[in-house]
Design a protein around this motif. Structure first.
Motif, PDB file in Angstrom:
ATOM      1  N   ASP A 115       0.902  -1.122   0.003  1.00 17.10           N
ATOM      2  CA  ASP A 115      -0.160   0.176   0.037  1.00 17.10           C
ATOM      3  C   ASP A 115       0.920   1.159  -0.173  1.00 17.10           C
ATOM      4  OD1 ASP A 115      -2.490  -1.515   0.276  1.00 17.10           O
ATOM      5  OD2 ASP A 115      -2.030  -1.699   2.335  1.00 17.10           O
ATOM      6  N   ALA A 116       0.060   2.511  -0.474  1.00 13.64           N
ATOM      7  CA  ALA A 116       0.924   3.647  -0.430  1.00 13.64           C
ATOM      8  C   ALA A 116       1.479   4.023   0.990  1.00 13.64           C
ATOM      9  CB  ALA A 116       0.040   4.746  -1.129  1.00 13.64           C
ATOM     10  N   ASP A 117       0.684   3.864   1.922  1.00 16.08           N
ATOM     11  CA  ASP A 117       1.160   4.322   3.028  1.00 16.08           C
ATOM     12  C   ASP A 117       2.077   3.073   3.995  1.00 16.08           C
ATOM     13  OD1 ASP A 117      -0.627   2.042   3.863  1.00 16.08           O
ATOM     14  OD2 ASP A 117      -1.990   3.269   5.186  1.00 16.08           O
ATOM     15  N   TYR A 118       2.383   2.287   3.255  1.00 19.94           N
ATOM     16  CA  TYR A 118       3.647   1.327   3.850  1.00 19.94           C
ATOM     17  C   TYR A 118       4.729   2.294   3.674  1.00 19.94           C
ATOM     18  CZ  TYR A 118       6.339  -2.861   4.534  1.00 19.94           C
ATOM     19  OH  TYR A 118       7.184  -3.871   5.169  1.00 19.94           O
ATOM     20  N   TYR A 119       4.950   2.991   2.558  1.00 25.40           N
ATOM     21  CA  TYR A 119       6.177   3.674   2.591  1.00 25.40           C
ATOM     22  C   TYR A 119       6.586   4.415   3.930  1.00 25.40           C
ATOM     23  CZ  TYR A 119       9.408   7.296   0.364  1.00 25.40           C
ATOM     24  OH  TYR A 119      10.439   8.164   0.097  1.00 25.40           O
ATOM     25  N   ASN A 120       7.950   4.432   4.223  1.00 18.12           N
ATOM     26  CA  ASN A 120       8.639   5.020   5.285  1.00 18.12           C
ATOM     27  C   ASN A 120       7.621   4.869   6.673  1.00 18.12           C
ATOM     28  OD1 ASN A 120      10.821   6.286   4.076  1.00 18.12           O
ATOM     29  ND2 ASN A 120       9.943   8.210   3.805  1.00 18.12           N
ATOM     30  N   ASN A 121       7.014   3.738   6.873  1.00 22.54           N
ATOM     31  CA  ASN A 121       6.373   3.728   8.170  1.00 22.54           C
ATOM     32  C   ASN A 121       7.299   3.475   9.228  1.00 22.54           C
ATOM     33  OD1 ASN A 121       6.872   0.405   8.895  1.00 22.54           O
ATOM     34  ND2 ASN A 121       6.283   0.354   6.952  1.00 22.54           N
ATOM     35  N   GLU A 122       7.078   3.768  10.535  1.00 17.50           N
ATOM     36  CA  GLU A 122       7.775   3.698  11.774  1.00 17.50           C
ATOM     37  C   GLU A 122       8.484   2.479  12.022  1.00 17.50           C
ATOM     38  OE1 GLU A 122       4.805   3.488  15.329  1.00 17.50           O
ATOM     39  OE2 GLU A 122       5.076   5.197  14.036  1.00 17.50           O
ATOM     40  N   SER A 123       7.922   1.278  11.392  1.00 22.07           N
ATOM     41  CA  SER A 123       8.423   0.076  11.838  1.00 22.07           C
ATOM     42  C   SER A 123       9.741  -0.520  11.055  1.00 22.07           C
ATOM     43  CB  SER A 123       7.297  -1.044  11.914  1.00 22.07           C
ATOM     44  OG  SER A 123       7.539  -2.367  12.018  1.00 22.07           O
ATOM     45  N   ASN A 124       9.411  -0.659   9.727  1.00 21.98           N
ATOM     46  CA  ASN A 124      10.531  -0.862   8.832  1.00 21.98           C
ATOM     47  C   ASN A 124      11.174   0.006   7.905  1.00 21.98           C
ATOM     48  OD1 ASN A 124       8.592  -1.410   7.328  1.00 21.98           O
ATOM     49  ND2 ASN A 124       8.812  -3.565   7.151  1.00 21.98           N
ATOM     50  N   GLU A 125      10.519   1.221   7.841  1.00 17.86           N
ATOM     51  CA  GLU A 125      10.676   2.279   6.936  1.00 17.86           C
ATOM     52  C   GLU A 125      10.147   1.737   5.568  1.00 17.86           C
ATOM     53  OE1 GLU A 125      14.632   4.659   4.677  1.00 17.86           O
ATOM     54  OE2 GLU A 125      14.752   3.381   6.505  1.00 17.86           O
ATOM     55  N   GLY A 126       9.417   0.986   5.435  1.00 16.94           N
ATOM     56  CA  GLY A 126       8.703   0.547   4.359  1.00 16.94           C
ATOM     57  C   GLY A 126       9.412  -0.554   3.359  1.00 16.94           C
ATOM     58  N   GLU A 127      10.482  -1.196   4.108  1.00 21.84           N
ATOM     59  CA  GLU A 127      11.090  -2.160   3.410  1.00 21.84           C
ATOM     60  C   GLU A 127      10.339  -3.249   2.679  1.00 21.84           C
ATOM     61  OE1 GLU A 127      15.194  -5.100   3.233  1.00 21.84           O
ATOM     62  OE2 GLU A 127      14.442  -4.041   5.015  1.00 21.84           O
ATOM     63  N   ILE A 128      10.548  -3.555   1.475  1.00 17.11           N
ATOM     64  CA  ILE A 128       9.730  -4.558   0.947  1.00 17.11           C
ATOM     65  C   ILE A 128      10.356  -5.891   1.016  1.00 17.11           C
ATOM     66  CG2 ILE A 128       8.866  -5.323  -1.614  1.00 17.11           C
ATOM     67  CD1 ILE A 128       8.587  -2.432  -2.099  1.00 17.11           C
ATOM     68  N   TYR A 129       9.511  -7.163   1.460  1.00 13.75           N
ATOM     69  CA  TYR A 129       9.990  -8.368   1.408  1.00 13.75           C
ATOM     70  C   TYR A 129       8.971  -9.307   0.507  1.00 13.75           C
ATOM     71  CZ  TYR A 129      12.342  -6.785   5.924  1.00 13.75           C
ATOM     72  OH  TYR A 129      12.924  -6.329   6.820  1.00 13.75           O
ATOM     73  N   PHE A 130       9.750 -10.276  -0.163  1.00 10.84           N
ATOM     74  CA  PHE A 130       9.014 -11.100  -0.848  1.00 10.84           C
ATOM     75  C   PHE A 130       8.694 -12.414   0.189  1.00 10.84           C
ATOM     76  CE2 PHE A 130       9.759  -8.511  -4.251  1.00 10.84           C
ATOM     77  CZ  PHE A 130       9.009  -8.924  -5.061  1.00 10.84           C
ATOM     78  N   GLN A 131       7.418 -12.746   0.321  1.00 14.03           N
ATOM     79  CA  GLN A 131       7.053 -14.133   1.146  1.00 14.03           C
ATOM     80  C   GLN A 131       7.298 -15.029   0.038  1.00 14.03           C
ATOM     81  OE1 GLN A 131       3.454 -14.582   3.260  1.00 14.03           O
ATOM     82  NE2 GLN A 131       3.138 -12.305   2.877  1.00 14.03           N
ATOM     83  N   LEU A 132       8.069 -15.938   0.200  1.00 15.97           N
ATOM     84  CA  LEU A 132       8.456 -17.190  -0.762  1.00 15.97           C
ATOM     85  C   LEU A 132       8.436 -18.390  -0.022  1.00 15.97           C
ATOM     86  CD1 LEU A 132      11.519 -15.535  -2.372  1.00 15.97           C
ATOM     87  CD2 LEU A 132       9.187 -15.860  -3.402  1.00 15.97           C
ATOM     88  N   ILE A 133       7.981 -19.534  -0.723  1.00 21.12           N
ATOM     89  CA  ILE A 133       7.759 -20.899  -0.103  1.00 21.12           C
ATOM     90  C   ILE A 133       8.636 -21.650  -1.265  1.00 21.12           C
ATOM     91  CG2 ILE A 133       6.664 -22.952   0.114  1.00 21.12           C
ATOM     92  CD1 ILE A 133       4.312 -21.377   1.341  1.00 21.12           C
ATOM     93  N   ASN A 134       9.579 -22.417  -0.732  1.00 16.43           N
ATOM     94  CA  ASN A 134      10.374 -23.298  -1.486  1.00 16.43           C
ATOM     95  C   ASN A 134       9.909 -24.715  -1.724  1.00 16.43           C
ATOM     96  OD1 ASN A 134      12.508 -25.012  -2.713  1.00 16.43           O
ATOM     97  ND2 ASN A 134      13.811 -24.658  -1.206  1.00 16.43           N
ATOM     98  N   MET A 135       9.217 -25.155  -2.782  1.00 20.62           N
ATOM     99  CA  MET A 135       8.388 -26.388  -3.090  1.00 20.62           C
ATOM    100  C   MET A 135       9.503 -27.501  -3.515  1.00 20.62           C
ATOM    101  SD  MET A 135       5.338 -25.451  -2.498  1.00 20.62           S
ATOM    102  CE  MET A 135       4.244 -26.688  -3.181  1.00 20.62           C
ATOM    103  N   GLY A 136      10.548 -26.913  -3.789  1.00 20.71           N
ATOM    104  CA  GLY A 136      11.635 -28.110  -4.231  1.00 20.71           C
ATOM    105  C   GLY A 136      12.159 -29.009  -3.098  1.00 20.71           C
TER     106      GLY A 136
END
Length: 178
Positions: A115-136
């Motif tokens: 979301d637009a308001d995720y940018y510069n949030n106080e918790s983690n500055e808005g860092e983007i993480y990718f949720q991934l599952i390894n099916m291998g």
């Protein structure tokens, strides 16, 4: 400045690449891992035991299920990147088409929404993480700089009327509720 990407403060010295489009007409911006990251296989520990027990009509205890399910959770792969955009936009996170082929890796819910308001949030500055599952079958190591997903800026519409439950964001990942 309408929309774009920045490196989060904690990673300014890491020589990270901002997300980029790989071809002239690409809709998605490719995101890279900000550091080496080991993504465990779901086929580890009690997960196989639970499947075997279920397949053989054996009794599966609550302890087996809890222990087996811990291997099914997604892991958050950091990018060191944050995104800014207009208030009526969001960043759609999606798999790259080659990720399931290259690594057997998927996003567990198919997409992510920044979301637009995720940018510069106080918790983690808005860092983007990718949720991934390894099916291998084996753990994989994603190297810093390897492309792990893509982001597409999208507009959205709102329903008529005021949403009385909408609140001002106070945190980072998952802060609007689980």
């Amino acid at each position: 400045m309408k929309r774009g990407f920045e490196v989060v403060s904690k990673d300014k010295e890491q020589a990270l690449n901002l997300p980029y489009r790989s071809t002239t007409n690409a809709a998605g911006y490719d995101f890279e891992a900000s550091k080496d990251f080991v993504l465990p296989s779901i086929w580890k520990a009690n997960f196989l035991k639970v499947i075997w027990l279920l397949h053989h009509n054996k009794i599966v205890t609550e302890a087996d299920l809890v222990s087996g399910s811990k291997d099914l959770k997604p892991f958050l792969v950091p990018t060191g990147i944050k995104a800014y955009m207009q208030n009526d936009e969001y960043l759609l996170l999606a798999n790259r088409s080659s990720s399931p082929l290259k690594w057997n890796v998927i996003l567990p819910n198919g997409v992510g929404i920044i979301d637009a308001d995720y940018y510069n949030n106080e918790s983690n500055e808005g860092e983007i993480y990718f949720q991934l599952i390894n099916m291998g079958l084996r753990d994989i190591t994603i190297k810093k700089g390897e492309r792990i997903g893509q982001g597409i800026f999208m507009p959205y519409l709102q329903a008529d009327g005021k949403d009385e439950r909408a609140q001002v964001r106070k945190g980072g990942f998952g802060s609007s509720g689980m």
